[in-house]
Write a protein that holds these residues in place. Structure first.
Motif, PDB file in Angstrom:
ATOM      1  N   ARG A   1      14.661  -4.794 -13.768  1.00 36.70           N
ATOM      2  CA  ARG A   1      13.455  -4.616 -14.579  1.00 36.70           C
ATOM      3  C   ARG A   1      12.210  -5.052 -13.808  1.00 36.70           C
ATOM      4  N   ALA A   2      12.335  -6.151 -13.061  1.00 28.23           N
ATOM      5  CA  ALA A   2      11.196  -6.636 -12.281  1.00 28.23           C
ATOM      6  C   ALA A   2      10.843  -5.633 -11.184  1.00 28.23           C
ATOM      7  N   GLU A   3      11.847  -5.031 -10.555  1.00 30.75           N
ATOM      8  CA  GLU A   3      11.588  -4.046  -9.504  1.00 30.75           C
ATOM      9  C   GLU A   3      10.911  -2.800 -10.085  1.00 30.75           C
ATOM     10  N   ALA A   4      11.378  -2.364 -11.248  1.00 23.80           N
ATOM     11  CA  ALA A   4      10.742  -1.212 -11.893  1.00 23.80           C
ATOM     12  C   ALA A   4       9.294  -1.538 -12.257  1.00 23.80           C
ATOM     13  N   ARG A   5       9.064  -2.736 -12.779  1.00 24.70           N
ATOM     14  CA  ARG A   5       7.709  -3.164 -13.128  1.00 24.70           C
ATOM     15  C   ARG A   5       6.830  -3.245 -11.888  1.00 24.70           C
TER      16      ARG A   5
ATOM     17  N   TRP B   1       2.583  -1.102  -8.307  1.00 24.76           N
ATOM     18  CA  TRP B   1       2.110  -0.595  -7.022  1.00 24.76           C
ATOM     19  C   TRP B   1       1.563   0.824  -7.168  1.00 24.76           C
ATOM     20  N   GLY B   2       2.196   1.622  -8.000  1.00 25.79           N
ATOM     21  CA  GLY B   2       1.675   2.966  -8.239  1.00 25.79           C
ATOM     22  C   GLY B   2       0.285   2.928  -8.847  1.00 25.79           C
ATOM     23  N   THR B   3       0.090   2.037  -9.795  1.00 25.97           N
ATOM     24  CA  THR B   3      -1.223   1.897 -10.414  1.00 25.97           C
ATOM     25  C   THR B   3      -2.238   1.352  -9.416  1.00 25.97           C
ATOM     26  N   ALA B   4      -1.847   0.323  -8.668  1.00 28.18           N
ATOM     27  CA  ALA B   4      -2.761  -0.277  -7.697  1.00 28.18           C
ATOM     28  C   ALA B   4      -3.124   0.726  -6.606  1.00 28.18           C
ATOM     29  N   ARG B   5      -2.165   1.558  -6.205  1.00 22.20           N
ATOM     30  CA  ARG B   5      -2.445   2.568  -5.177  1.00 22.20           C
ATOM     31  C   ARG B   5      -3.456   3.580  -5.720  1.00 22.20           C
TER      32      ARG B   5
END
Length: 119
Positions: A88-92, A97-101
């Motif tokens: 769950r932490a990896e998915a989060r 990272w997708g949002t930050a990118r």
């Protein structure tokens, strides 16, 4: 002479009242449509919440006392819980990272260049 001035004022007031009433009618209709859409969204959300509650009731979390269970069983359960938490932490983290990118200038520039290459 005064009757002409008052006549123009009354006609102007009536024309203004017509345009005001028409605008209020349009806004009222738009409000009714938005309320209908909001009601539909609320109904769909309540259905999803109801399904989630039913699913949670069907599969309750085991909270039974574990003091007398075998240690290997407990270690395996803790390992499974830690593994699930790590997933769950990896998915989060991937979502973050997708949002930050998407917020970064480099990410925006790369997306824009890729879009230009496609054209």
């Amino acid at each position: 002479m005064w009757w002409a001035i008052w006549g123009v004022l009354v006609v102007g007031t009536l024309v203004g009242a017509f345009f005001l009433a028409r605008e209020l009618w349009r806004k009222g209709v738009a409000l009714a449509r938005a309320l209908g859409e909001a009601g539909a969204a609320l109904g769909a959300a309540s259905e999803r919440i109801g399904e989630a509650v039913e699913q949670a009731q069907e599969h309750p979390v085991d909270t039974s006392p574990t003091i007398f269970e075998d240690r290997t069983v407990l270690h395996e359960r803790v390992a499974l819980l830690r593994e699930a938490r790590a997933e769950r932490a990896e998915a989060r983290r991937a979502r973050w990272w997708g949002t930050a990118r998407g917020w970064s200038l480099d990410g925006w520039l790369a997306d824009r260049q890729a879009a230009r290459r496609k054209r």
